[in-house]
Structures are given as C-alpha cells and as structure tokens.
Scaffold this motif. Structure first.
Motif: not given
Length: 168
Positions: A131-152
């Motif tokens: 997934m592309d994490t090119g969201g707001e703040d350099g994608g930090r929020i999107a990256s955290l969401l992806i990381e959380g989903a991956t950890l789950h």
C-alpha cells in the motif's frame, strides 16, 4: 463514519467532497475510502440529529453546494468519542465461531479452516505491504495504520498456530 466526519468538521466547515478528500489525504490507500453517497447520507443524519448545521452556498460556475459546520452538540460528541476507549477484545469473532462449530456440525475440517484463514491473512499482509502511504504528514498516519493492521494480522496468525497445535 459519523464520528470521523464530526472530527473532521471540528477542524472547520466543509462540504462532502472536501471531507472525502481530507480522509484520502490523511490516510492514503491504507483506509477503505468511503463512497461519496455514504458521506452525504451520514451528513444528513448528523444534521437531523443536531450535531452539524448545513447551509447552501451559491456558485456561479457550478451547482450550489452545501457546507456543513459542527454544532456544540457535535463537539460534545467528538469529545466523548476521544474520551471513550475503543472496542474491547474480539470475542465475537466470525472465524472463531466457524472453528468452534465445524467439528460439532461435521460440515468442515477444523485444520482445513485454519489453513484457509492463514492463507487469507497472509494475502492481506502482502496487500498491506504494497500500500501507498503517501498520506498527510509524509504518510506517517497511514504508515501507522498499516503497521497496526499488520501487527493485528501477525497476532491472528500466531493465534491460528496455537489453535492448530491444540487441535492436532
């Protein structure tokens, strides 16, 4: 979606397309994008509930648009949402019920179910990693969401392994 839209409106007035764009900008591909029709239906319900107020704005070169603003009741709902912890552990999991009932009903082999679910989780993990994490703040929020989903998903995979060990 109600509270997500209210939280966005707490930042300032907007119309439906602006709200959708704000979600897309914040989360990129990491979060399933809402249908614009769903957004407008939700805005209508929020307005009926007195959580937002809408007004028509005339535009000379485009159709009129409706701008929404959060009300005090809406701000109170957002504040309450932030103060309330999110969901409890998933004890009403659909897969677990399939697994629990498979042996009893004789309709499905439990290990086969586990293997199917494992493949599904691995496919989801691969999709998340692309997934592309090119969201707001350099994608930090999107990256955290992806990381959380991956950890789950990793925790779910570990749990599937435990289930298989117990059932074999």
């Amino acid at each position: 979606m109600r509270l997500h839209l209210l939280a966005l409106l707490a930042g300032g007035p907007a119309h439906g397309y602006e709200l959708r764009q704000a979600l897309e900008k914040l989360l990129g591909e990491a979060y399933p994008q809402p249908n614009i029709g769903q957004i407008y239906v939700t805005l209508g319900r929020l307005e009926q509930a007195g959580l937002i107020a809408g007004r028509h704005v005339s535009q000379s070169d485009r159709p009129d648009k409706r701008i929404f603003e959060i009300t005090e009741a809406g701000r109170a709902a957002v504040d309450a949402w932030y103060e309330t912890p999110s969901e409890a552990p998933r004890v009403r999991d659909d897969f677990f019920m399939k697994l629990a009932l498979a042996h009893r009903t004789g309709r499905q082999d439990q290990i086969n179910l586990i293997n199917k679910q494992r493949r599904h989780y691995l496919n989801l993990m691969r999709a998340l990693s692309r997934m592309d994490t090119g969201g707001e703040d350099g994608g930090r929020i999107a990256s955290l969401l992806i990381e959380g989903a991956t950890l789950h998903l990793q925790a779910d995979l570990d749990w599937l392994e435990r289930c298989q060990e117990e059932l074999e």
